[in-house]
Design a protein around this motif. Structure first.
Motif, PDB file in Angstrom:
ATOM      1  N   GLU A 103      -0.155  -4.135   3.606  1.00 33.81           N
ATOM      2  CA  GLU A 103      -0.175  -3.536   1.566  1.00 33.81           C
ATOM      3  C   GLU A 103      -0.413  -2.456   0.818  1.00 33.81           C
ATOM      4  N   ILE A 104      -1.763  -1.754   1.425  1.00 34.95           N
ATOM      5  CA  ILE A 104      -1.251  -0.256   0.827  1.00 34.95           C
ATOM      6  C   ILE A 104      -0.649   0.470   0.915  1.00 34.95           C
ATOM      7  N   ALA A 105      -0.161  -0.007   2.454  1.00 31.42           N
ATOM      8  CA  ALA A 105       1.089   1.503   2.169  1.00 31.42           C
ATOM      9  C   ALA A 105       2.520   0.803   1.612  1.00 31.42           C
ATOM     10  N   LEU A 106       2.082  -0.579   1.507  1.00 27.31           N
ATOM     11  CA  LEU A 106       3.228  -0.826   0.143  1.00 27.31           C
ATOM     12  C   LEU A 106       3.692  -0.433  -0.707  1.00 27.31           C
ATOM     13  N   GLU A 107       1.940  -0.541  -1.470  1.00 26.52           N
ATOM     14  CA  GLU A 107       1.257   0.129  -2.899  1.00 26.52           C
ATOM     15  C   GLU A 107       1.961   1.297  -2.910  1.00 26.52           C
ATOM     16  N   GLU A 108       1.931   2.061  -1.571  1.00 26.54           N
ATOM     17  CA  GLU A 108       1.891   3.759  -1.696  1.00 26.54           C
ATOM     18  C   GLU A 108       3.680   3.704  -1.585  1.00 26.54           C
ATOM     19  N   ALA A 109       4.316   3.138  -1.530  1.00 32.06           N
ATOM     20  CA  ALA A 109       5.889   2.947  -1.360  1.00 32.06           C
ATOM     21  C   ALA A 109       5.557   2.789  -2.754  1.00 32.06           C
ATOM     22  N   VAL A 110       5.565   2.067  -3.366  1.00 30.32           N
ATOM     23  CA  VAL A 110       5.577   1.512  -4.938  1.00 30.32           C
ATOM     24  C   VAL A 110       5.377   3.441  -6.218  1.00 30.32           C
ATOM     25  N   ALA A 257       2.962  10.547   1.977  1.00 28.44           N
ATOM     26  CA  ALA A 257       1.863  10.100   2.430  1.00 28.44           C
ATOM     27  C   ALA A 257       1.585   9.227   3.588  1.00 28.44           C
ATOM     28  N   VAL A 258       0.485   9.754   4.233  1.00 29.06           N
ATOM     29  CA  VAL A 258       0.423   8.773   5.534  1.00 29.06           C
ATOM     30  C   VAL A 258      -0.716   7.439   5.347  1.00 29.06           C
ATOM     31  N   VAL A 259      -0.908   6.282   5.842  1.00 23.54           N
ATOM     32  CA  VAL A 259      -0.963   5.221   5.962  1.00 23.54           C
ATOM     33  C   VAL A 259      -1.463   5.287   6.867  1.00 23.54           C
ATOM     34  N   CYS A 260      -2.550   4.810   7.297  1.00 27.11           N
ATOM     35  CA  CYS A 260      -3.208   4.678   8.831  1.00 27.11           C
ATOM     36  C   CYS A 260      -5.014   3.948   8.777  1.00 27.11           C
ATOM     37  N   GLU A 261      -4.637   2.516   9.665  1.00 26.63           N
ATOM     38  CA  GLU A 261      -5.885   2.351   9.984  1.00 26.63           C
ATOM     39  C   GLU A 261      -6.904   3.686  10.702  1.00 26.63           C
ATOM     40  N   ILE A 262      -8.000   2.495  10.829  1.00 28.22           N
ATOM     41  CA  ILE A 262      -9.304   3.575  11.690  1.00 28.22           C
ATOM     42  C   ILE A 262     -10.173   2.846  11.779  1.00 28.22           C
ATOM     43  N   ALA A 263     -11.452   3.209  12.407  1.00 27.80           N
ATOM     44  CA  ALA A 263     -12.345   2.041  13.160  1.00 27.80           C
ATOM     45  C   ALA A 263     -13.139   3.328  11.494  1.00 27.80           C
ATOM     46  N   PRO A 264     -14.110   1.738  10.930  1.00 24.54           N
ATOM     47  CA  PRO A 264     -14.758   2.336   9.553  1.00 24.54           C
ATOM     48  C   PRO A 264     -16.053   3.759  10.121  1.00 24.54           C
ATOM     49  N   ALA A 297      -3.169   9.330   3.511  1.00 25.22           N
ATOM     50  CA  ALA A 297      -3.404  10.909   3.094  1.00 25.22           C
ATOM     51  C   ALA A 297      -2.099  11.651   2.121  1.00 25.22           C
ATOM     52  N   ARG A 298      -2.430  11.755   0.536  1.00 27.63           N
ATOM     53  CA  ARG A 298      -0.970  12.374  -0.018  1.00 27.63           C
ATOM     54  C   ARG A 298      -0.876  13.643  -0.112  1.00 27.63           C
ATOM     55  N   LEU A 299       0.432  14.222   0.389  1.00 23.82           N
ATOM     56  CA  LEU A 299       0.142  15.818   0.825  1.00 23.82           C
ATOM     57  C   LEU A 299       0.437  16.379  -0.772  1.00 23.82           C
ATOM     58  N   GLY A 300       1.103  15.714  -1.546  1.00 23.01           N
ATOM     59  CA  GLY A 300       1.347  16.112  -2.813  1.00 23.01           C
ATOM     60  C   GLY A 300       1.212  15.526  -3.703  1.00 23.01           C
ATOM     61  N   VAL A 301       0.209  15.684  -4.797  1.00 26.26           N
ATOM     62  CA  VAL A 301       0.177  13.825  -5.481  1.00 26.26           C
ATOM     63  C   VAL A 301       1.006  14.461  -7.305  1.00 26.26           C
ATOM     64  N   GLY A 302       2.045  13.724  -6.909  1.00 31.45           N
ATOM     65  CA  GLY A 302       3.421  13.941  -7.392  1.00 31.45           C
ATOM     66  C   GLY A 302       2.686  13.296  -9.583  1.00 31.45           C
ATOM     67  N   SER A 303       2.699  11.948  -9.108  1.00 37.14           N
ATOM     68  CA  SER A 303       1.533  10.464 -10.578  1.00 37.14           C
ATOM     69  C   SER A 303       0.273  10.620  -9.371  1.00 37.14           C
ATOM     70  N   SER A 304      -0.915  10.899 -10.145  1.00 34.59           N
ATOM     71  CA  SER A 304      -2.061  10.521  -8.988  1.00 34.59           C
ATOM     72  C   SER A 304      -2.807   9.420  -9.959  1.00 34.59           C
ATOM     73  N   ARG A 305      -2.317   7.997  -8.845  1.00 36.05           N
ATOM     74  CA  ARG A 305      -3.290   6.808  -9.378  1.00 36.05           C
ATOM     75  C   ARG A 305      -3.875   6.667  -8.319  1.00 36.05           C
ATOM     76  N   TRP A 306      -5.090   7.226  -8.599  1.00 36.11           N
ATOM     77  CA  TRP A 306      -6.405   6.391  -7.816  1.00 36.11           C
ATOM     78  C   TRP A 306      -6.498   4.742  -7.711  1.00 36.11           C
ATOM     79  N   PRO A 307      -6.151   4.602  -5.771  1.00 36.22           N
ATOM     80  CA  PRO A 307      -6.722   3.225  -5.987  1.00 36.22           C
ATOM     81  C   PRO A 307      -8.357   2.175  -6.726  1.00 36.22           C
ATOM     82  N   THR A 308      -7.600   1.374  -6.675  1.00 33.66           N
ATOM     83  CA  THR A 308      -8.157  -0.545  -7.311  1.00 33.66           C
ATOM     84  C   THR A 308      -9.756   0.173  -5.991  1.00 33.66           C
TER      85      THR A 308
END
Ligand SMILES: C[S@@+](CC[C@H](N)C(=O)[O-])C[C@H]1O[C@@H](n2cnc3c(N)ncnc32)[C@H](O)[C@@H]1O
Length: 325
Positions: A103-110, A257-264, A297-308
């Motif tokens: 879901e987060i990857a889809l949001e980043e893609a959008v 951007a990279v969207v990567c699962e991690i342990a808490p 992780a966003r390499l360059g921030v074209g449009s910076s919309r912080w997440p919810t």
């Protein structure tokens, strides 16, 4: 044992006697599997006599489950978002927290300009940007992405040929969107063709992130049945995450951007790693259980919309802020 209903009761009793908490529901899943009936049909036909081969198959399924095998492998398939994926011992069982990664990857893609739409029939050749799912396993993340991003082509890679065989089977069963997934074998970015370097809009991954010393604390159902190379990364647990994050800085488009699962417990290290690797923004978002779970992780921030509000730790090059809930 004479009827489907008797068979179900018997399976439930055997599973419960083995200490399986969800014996009732698992017995029903197995009955649905061997009968081919939908739940309502099973109820309606409960007084019918099952064929011998269904009885034999159910007996074998119950034995495997009682011996500790995960129910997903016993059933042979499991759901991931809107997909029904084949799973067996060659691949990790897709987890609910990884659905959040999708879901987060889809949001980043959008955010990066992609159009999102459900179950498109767009032709395989009609694509205009590239994504990568590194360590694809069953193909869960790659298929979830093409399922909702009609113009994406996804490179899905794994170091395990066995895992890719399962992913291939899942692509075959996933309809036209799956034609936009390319499978490649190799270690992380080494699997990709060189011309893709600098062309990826998004890199998605659920890499192994368990440290060697943590293997002993994995539940026996996991450690004894799921592929260890899908779970365990190395001495620190961060090795594979590092490969994905550091490699992403070379393989992404300048605004990618990279969207990567991690342990808490890896949240702060993962964010630090991304900022040290040249990403302009890095933060961690939470899973449905409220645990830090997904590095963005966003390499360059074209449009910076912080997440919810599911965001936890947010960092840019000189700040770390706890997002109010
Ligand atoms: C945690 S599993 C994730 C599987 C799938 N993406 C999912 O989310 O269900 C990690 C995957 O990474 C793969 N893997 C391990 N080492 C790798 C490497 N060096 N390069 C590429 N893939 C690797 C494993 O084979 C496994 O399929």
């Amino acid at each position: 044992m004479n009827t489907w209903r008797d068979l179900c009761d018997d399976a439930r009793r055997s599973l419960a006697a083995a200490g399986i908490e969800s014996a009732e529901v698992e017995a029903r899943w197995m009955l649905e599997e061997v009968s081919g009936y939908e739940p309502a049909e099973l109820f309606r036909n409960g007084a019918d006599r099952p064929p011998e081969r269904a009885v034999a198959r159910l007996t074998s399924m119950v034995e495997r489950r009682v011996a500790g095998e995960p129910v997903q492998y016993v059933l042979g398939h499991w759901s991931f978002r809107r997909l029904d994926l084949l799973v067996d011992r060659r691949v990790l069982i897709p987890r609910p927290e990884t659905e959040i990664v999708a879901e987060i990857a889809l949001e980043e893609a959008v955010r990066l300009g992609a159009t999102r739409g459900k179950r498109s029939s767009w032709a395989a050749t009609d694509t205009d940007y590239y994504l990568a799912d590194l360590g694809t396993g069953s193909g869960a993340l790659a298929l979830a992405l093409v399922d909702e991003l009609p113009r994406a082509q996804v490179w899905a890679t794994d170091v395990s040929e066995d895992a890719l065989a399962v992913a291939r089977a899942n692509l075959a069963g996933a309809g036209t969107a799956a034609a936009r997934v390319r499978l490649a074998v190799g270690s992380w970015f080494d699997a990709l063709p060189v011309w893709l370097r600098g062309q990826l809009r998004l890199v998605v991954s659920n890499p192994p992130y368990v440290a060697n010393s943590e293997i002993v604390s994995l539940p026996p159902e996991v450690a004894g049945h799921e592929p260890l190379e899908a779970l365990v990364s190395g001495p620190t647990g961060l090795e594979a995450i590092e490969r994905v994050v550091v490699g992403g800085a070379e393989w992404l488009e300048p605004s990618g951007a990279v969207v990567c699962e991690i342990a808490p417990h890896q949240a702060a290290d993962a964010v630090g790693l991304a900022l040290d690797s040249g990403y302009e923004q890095a933060f961690v978002r939470r899973d449905l259980a409220g645990r830090d779970r997904v590095l963005v992780a966003r390499l360059g921030v074209g449009s910076s919309r912080w997440p919810t509000s599911s965001t936890s730790t947010q960092c840019s090059s000189d700040s770390v802020t706890e997002q109010p809930r």
